[in-house]
Write a protein that holds these residues in place. Structure first.
Motif, PDB file in Angstrom:
ATOM      1  N   LEU A 230       0.909  -1.244  -0.107  1.00  0.00           N
ATOM      2  CA  LEU A 230       0.149  -0.092   0.081  1.00  0.00           C
ATOM      3  C   LEU A 230       0.811   1.211   0.156  1.00  0.00           C
ATOM      4  N   ARG A 231       2.056   1.165   0.606  1.00  0.00           N
ATOM      5  CA  ARG A 231       2.898   2.382   0.689  1.00  0.00           C
ATOM      6  C   ARG A 231       3.759   2.587  -0.458  1.00  0.00           C
ATOM      7  N   THR A 232       4.092   1.403  -1.155  1.00  0.00           N
ATOM      8  CA  THR A 232       4.962   1.454  -2.328  1.00  0.00           C
ATOM      9  C   THR A 232       4.559   1.104  -3.523  1.00  0.00           C
ATOM     10  N   SER A 233       3.249   0.847  -3.579  1.00  0.00           N
ATOM     11  CA  SER A 233       2.760   0.547  -5.273  1.00  0.00           C
ATOM     12  C   SER A 233       1.465   1.416  -5.354  1.00  0.00           C
ATOM     13  N   ASP A 234       0.855   1.547  -6.589  1.00  0.00           N
ATOM     14  CA  ASP A 234      -0.378   2.098  -6.978  1.00  0.00           C
ATOM     15  C   ASP A 234      -1.586   1.127  -7.332  1.00  0.00           C
ATOM     16  N   ALA A 235      -1.259  -0.297  -6.966  1.00  0.00           N
ATOM     17  CA  ALA A 235      -2.151  -1.241  -7.426  1.00  0.00           C
ATOM     18  C   ALA A 235      -3.506  -1.108  -6.446  1.00  0.00           C
ATOM     19  N   ALA A 236      -4.612  -1.409  -6.876  1.00  0.00           N
ATOM     20  CA  ALA A 236      -5.806  -1.237  -6.422  1.00  0.00           C
ATOM     21  C   ALA A 236      -5.870  -2.317  -4.833  1.00  0.00           C
ATOM     22  N   ILE A 237      -6.359  -1.458  -4.118  1.00  0.00           N
ATOM     23  CA  ILE A 237      -6.608  -2.209  -2.596  1.00  0.00           C
ATOM     24  C   ILE A 237      -7.193  -3.655  -2.822  1.00  0.00           C
ATOM     25  N   ALA A 263      -8.291   2.088   8.177  1.00  0.00           N
ATOM     26  CA  ALA A 263      -8.408   1.464   7.012  1.00  0.00           C
ATOM     27  C   ALA A 263      -7.413   1.283   6.098  1.00  0.00           C
ATOM     28  N   PRO A 264      -7.152   0.658   5.255  1.00  0.00           N
ATOM     29  CA  PRO A 264      -6.329   0.585   3.957  1.00  0.00           C
ATOM     30  C   PRO A 264      -6.197   1.602   3.242  1.00  0.00           C
ATOM     31  N   GLY A 265      -7.416   2.361   2.836  1.00  0.00           N
ATOM     32  CA  GLY A 265      -7.419   3.423   2.258  1.00  0.00           C
ATOM     33  C   GLY A 265      -6.931   4.854   2.815  1.00  0.00           C
ATOM     34  N   SER A 266      -7.112   5.114   4.050  1.00  0.00           N
ATOM     35  CA  SER A 266      -6.852   6.057   4.802  1.00  0.00           C
ATOM     36  C   SER A 266      -5.128   5.916   5.160  1.00  0.00           C
ATOM     37  N   TYR A 267      -4.980   4.549   5.540  1.00  0.00           N
ATOM     38  CA  TYR A 267      -3.375   4.265   5.522  1.00  0.00           C
ATOM     39  C   TYR A 267      -2.697   4.608   4.549  1.00  0.00           C
ATOM     40  N   ARG A 268      -3.016   4.363   3.253  1.00  0.00           N
ATOM     41  CA  ARG A 268      -2.307   4.757   1.755  1.00  0.00           C
ATOM     42  C   ARG A 268      -2.196   6.293   1.738  1.00  0.00           C
ATOM     43  N   THR A 269      -3.308   6.832   1.825  1.00  0.00           N
ATOM     44  CA  THR A 269      -3.598   8.377   1.718  1.00  0.00           C
ATOM     45  C   THR A 269      -2.722   9.075   2.583  1.00  0.00           C
ATOM     46  N   GLY A 273       0.413  11.172   1.306  1.00  0.00           N
ATOM     47  CA  GLY A 273       0.475  12.694   1.739  1.00  0.00           C
ATOM     48  C   GLY A 273       1.969  13.075   2.594  1.00  0.00           C
ATOM     49  N   ALA A 274       2.650  12.053   3.517  1.00  0.00           N
ATOM     50  CA  ALA A 274       3.552  12.406   4.155  1.00  0.00           C
ATOM     51  C   ALA A 274       4.816  12.351   3.135  1.00  0.00           C
ATOM     52  N   ARG A 275       4.859  11.486   2.225  1.00  0.00           N
ATOM     53  CA  ARG A 275       5.708  11.492   1.054  1.00  0.00           C
ATOM     54  C   ARG A 275       5.634  12.822   0.366  1.00  0.00           C
TER      55      ARG A 275
END
Length: 275
Positions: A230-237, A263-269, A273-275
């Motif tokens: 989730l942190r390193t790719s743009d693949a769908a959840i 949740a996975p979505g908020s974890y990725r978002t 944003g931090a990056r």
């Protein structure tokens, strides 16, 4: 040489390296000495770690603990190779951390390792993702958070009679099977049969050696790998969830939230944003 070490980042009083070991059963372990406080997160493989605080088999998710001046030995008689994110802290650095942790009376670690703890899962996923993306700036904060966590929880250790070398080897084989087949269904009976032990004996031994049950380890491994993706790719959840071994998205979302705290979505978002 059977070990390679790549410096990832460093600062006043701390340093983190990506340590890859290719030693196997035929390689004789030799004694080394910790020069500083060592807090190493195991990210793959298994190995036996012996120091004056005791002997433990370390599996992915476990934290190796080493105090300055302590001699230690690592052995791979149960399987070849491992990889760790190894943080090193000076005594002065750890002294400052300890002053912020209530109830800490001594700095020397009382146990050789911390087992894979759910509370540390999000932190370790962030650290591994930082290694994979080359985000060296993240390690200063990650190292400080990890130092505080282990100072607070380093009294955690195995209880009861230690498993035999043979049982440790069986558990190491089961851990590697889980790592290689994380996306596949693996029942307790299947894992026990592969080690020629009863399910009850296998469950008890596995929990003693690894610090959690086989199912908890399998689930944690799946969620950890999903968190890194989730942190390193743009693949769908949904793709990440199915690739990790979950049969439906709702189960993945529920368990991810329970393990990672969101949740996975908020974890990725949030991390994007931090990056």
């Amino acid at each position: 040489m059977t070990t390679t070490e790549q410096n990832l980042a460093s600062g006043p009083g701390w340093q983190v390296s990506d340590v890859v070991c290719t030693a196997g059963a035929g390689d004789r372990p030799f004694e080394e000495e910790h020069r500083s406080f060592c807090v190493a997160a195991v990210t793959s493989g298994t190995f036996r770690y012996r120091t004056r605080q005791g002997t433990a088999m370390l599996a992915p998710g476990a934290i190796l603990l080493g105090s300055p001046g302590a001699c230690y030995e690592c052995g791979h008689e149960h399987g070849a190779g491992d990889r760790c994110l190894s943080f090193h802290f000076t005594p002065a650095y750890m002294e400052r951390v300890a002053t912020e942790v209530p109830g800490v009376k001594r700095l020397e670690f009382a146990a050789p390792r911390l087992p894979p703890l759910p509370a540390l899962a999000p932190l370790l996923a962030e650290a591994e993702a930082a290694r994979e993306t080359g985000d060296g700036e993240a390690f200063e904060e990650l190292g400080l958070r990890l130092a505080g966590a282990v100072v607070a929880g380093s009294d955690t250790g195995p209880a009861g009679r230690a498993p035999s070398r043979r049982d440790q080897k069986r558990v190491a084989e089961a851990v590697r099977r889980i790592e290689l087949s994380t996306e596949q269904p693996l029942s307790l009976a299947t894992l026990a049969d592969s080690t020629a032990t009863s399910p009850y004996h296998f469950l008890r031994t596995f929990r003693h050696v690894v610090g959690m049950t086989p199912y908890q380890f399998l689930l944690r491994t799946r969620l950890h790998r999903a968190a890194v993706r989730l942190r390193t790719s743009d693949a769908a959840i949904s793709t990440i969830a199915f690739d990790a071994g979950f049969n439906d998205l709702s189960t993945f979302n529920r368990r991810f939230r329970r393990e990672m705290g969101e949740a996975p979505g908020s974890y990725r978002t949030r991390r994007a944003g931090a990056r």
